[in-house]
Design an enzyme around this catalytic site. Sequence first.
Site, PDB file in Angstrom:
ATOM      1  N   TRP A  99      57.530   3.832  -1.830  1.00  7.00           N
ATOM      2  CA  TRP A  99      56.641   3.158  -2.782  1.00  7.00           C
ATOM      3  C   TRP A  99      57.398   2.660  -4.005  1.00  7.00           C
ATOM      4  O   TRP A  99      57.064   1.604  -4.554  1.00  7.00           O
ATOM      5  CB  TRP A  99      55.475   4.068  -3.168  1.00  7.00           C
ATOM      6  CG  TRP A  99      54.599   4.368  -1.991  1.00  7.00           C
ATOM      7  CD1 TRP A  99      54.420   5.574  -1.368  1.00  7.00           C
ATOM      8  CD2 TRP A  99      53.798   3.428  -1.232  1.00  7.00           C
ATOM      9  NE1 TRP A  99      53.569   5.450  -0.301  1.00  7.00           N
ATOM     10  CE2 TRP A  99      53.175   4.153  -0.185  1.00  7.00           C
ATOM     11  CE3 TRP A  99      53.554   2.060  -1.338  1.00  7.00           C
ATOM     12  CZ2 TRP A  99      52.329   3.547   0.739  1.00  7.00           C
ATOM     13  CZ3 TRP A  99      52.709   1.459  -0.411  1.00  7.00           C
ATOM     14  CH2 TRP A  99      52.105   2.201   0.611  1.00  7.00           C
ATOM     15  N   ASP A 169      53.894   5.628 -11.326  1.00  6.63           N
ATOM     16  CA  ASP A 169      52.974   5.567 -10.193  1.00  6.63           C
ATOM     17  C   ASP A 169      52.669   7.016  -9.819  1.00  6.63           C
ATOM     18  O   ASP A 169      53.528   7.740  -9.330  1.00  6.63           O
ATOM     19  CB  ASP A 169      53.649   4.832  -9.026  1.00  6.63           C
ATOM     20  CG  ASP A 169      52.784   4.791  -7.759  1.00  6.63           C
ATOM     21  OD1 ASP A 169      51.688   5.392  -7.755  1.00  6.63           O
ATOM     22  OD2 ASP A 169      53.224   4.156  -6.775  1.00  6.63           O
ATOM     23  N   LYS A 193      44.087   9.133  -2.655  1.00 10.75           N
ATOM     24  CA  LYS A 193      44.779  10.387  -2.363  1.00 10.75           C
ATOM     25  C   LYS A 193      44.118  11.553  -3.086  1.00 10.75           C
ATOM     26  O   LYS A 193      43.711  12.510  -2.460  1.00 10.75           O
ATOM     27  CB  LYS A 193      46.258  10.304  -2.750  1.00 10.75           C
ATOM     28  CG  LYS A 193      47.143   9.662  -1.685  1.00 10.75           C
ATOM     29  CD  LYS A 193      47.411   8.216  -1.910  1.00 10.75           C
ATOM     30  CE  LYS A 193      48.153   7.599  -0.736  1.00 10.75           C
ATOM     31  NZ  LYS A 193      48.878   6.400  -1.126  1.00 10.75           N
TER      32      LYS A 193
HETATM   33  C1  LIG Z   1      49.571   5.298  -1.177  1.00 12.20           C
HETATM   34  C2  LIG Z   1      50.507   4.961  -2.274  1.00 12.20           C
HETATM   35  C3  LIG Z   1      50.610   3.651  -2.784  1.00 12.20           C
HETATM   36  C4  LIG Z   1      49.882   2.478  -2.188  1.00 12.20           C
HETATM   37  O1  LIG Z   1      48.543   2.505  -2.523  1.00 12.20           O
HETATM   38  P1  LIG Z   1      47.559   1.283  -2.202  1.00 12.20           P
HETATM   39  O2  LIG Z   1      46.319   1.718  -2.907  1.00 12.20           O
HETATM   40  O3  LIG Z   1      47.429   1.213  -0.720  1.00 12.20           O
HETATM   41  O4  LIG Z   1      48.145   0.053  -2.765  1.00 12.20           O
HETATM   42  C5  LIG Z   1      51.459   3.441  -3.848  1.00 12.20           C
HETATM   43  N1  LIG Z   1      52.167   4.439  -4.390  1.00 12.20           N
HETATM   44  C6  LIG Z   1      52.091   5.699  -3.921  1.00 12.20           C
HETATM   45  C7  LIG Z   1      52.899   6.785  -4.580  1.00 12.20           C
HETATM   46  C8  LIG Z   1      51.262   6.006  -2.856  1.00 12.20           C
HETATM   47  O5  LIG Z   1      51.189   7.258  -2.386  1.00 12.20           O
END
Ligand SMILES: *Cc1c(COP(=O)(O)O)cnc(C)c1O
Length: 356
Positions: A99, A169, A193
């Site tokens: 990511w 993030d 998540k």
């Molecule tokens: C799942 C995830 C993403 C992507 O998320 P989307 O909502 O599908 O864009 C980005 N960063 C991390 C750390 C993730 O676990």
Amino acid sequence: MERVYNFNPGPATLPLEVLEEARDRFMEFGGMSILEISHRSSAFSDIMDEAARNLVVELMGLPKNYRVLFLQGGASIHFAMVPMNLLATSADYAITGHWSKRALGEAGHVGKTNVVYTAEERGFKATPKAGELNVNANADYLHITTNNTIFGTEYRDIPDAGDVPIVADMSSDILSQRIDASRMGLIYAGAQKNLGPSGVSLVIIREDLLERTPRDIPPILTYKAHAKKNSLLNTPPVFAIFCLGLVLKWLKKSGGIEAIEKTNREKAALIYEVLDASGFYTPHADHDSRSIMNITFTLPSAELTEKFVADAEQQRLVGLKGHRSVGGIRASVYNAFPVEGVRKLAAFMKEFERNS
Ligand SMILES: *Cc1c(COP(=O)(O)O)cnc(C)c1O
């Protein structure tokens, strides 16, 4: 319906009582369902105010100079919006997994980026430790991914970036443990998540950064325009925000961050103990970089891995197959994942090892 233990990485398991409350209240919005009410109605502004201004602020312990936004486009939209809004000269990126690479890739379309750390040559087994991140003092921001969902690593400490704002993030570890939010400039997280269903992302931004937007970009892609309209610049994902609010309420009722962090650490330890006592399973992450949200490990062969996944499913332990880039097994045990399911997995792992 008998629920399974759902180890999927996202969308992921949600607290049963949240699902039941969402079901019970579904039709109860003044002769309408939650899917039908106006986003400008007082019912919805109460829902969003409670979630954003009360629960996120309270649970995270946010200082007054932070704004909470609910936006669409998942976590991924912020891979692009962050540089569009904050990158004037150059930005630093710490690459700790899939990511963060995606974030770097999107930022490359906007401006100049510097990779100040990468764990790629070592198979993304690690996160930077103190002194390993050489942040450029004049960088517009440092971007980090606090928990690496696919590789199962997390930062032990928020790095020291001096006066450079940290953009994090936190999609897969938001609200899972206590962090000092005042050390962050901007936090973003896709909800699916640890916060609720997919369709909404949470953004926490320090107010002064709203003023940085360096060029004339479309308002719909600026944090400032969304903040000015309290996340109502266009129609927000009403149902997703409603569910997110229920998850936050559940978290508060369960004792807040301190209580959930303790449970999360206990849950992760149950699996790591099995891994450490085993000559059969190999943990993927370095010991000092282990995630308490996503636990990754490999088995001696692809055949055994397949058998593990199939046998686990027989016992209602689902979603354990690792990401193709790591192989092996990944157990995602976010806030809402019940401790009984972790115990059951630990027992299953021991038995599988004995029988193999
Ligand atoms: C799942 C995830 C993403 C992507 O998320 P989307 O909502 O599908 O864009 C980005 N960063 C991390 C750390 C993730 O676990």
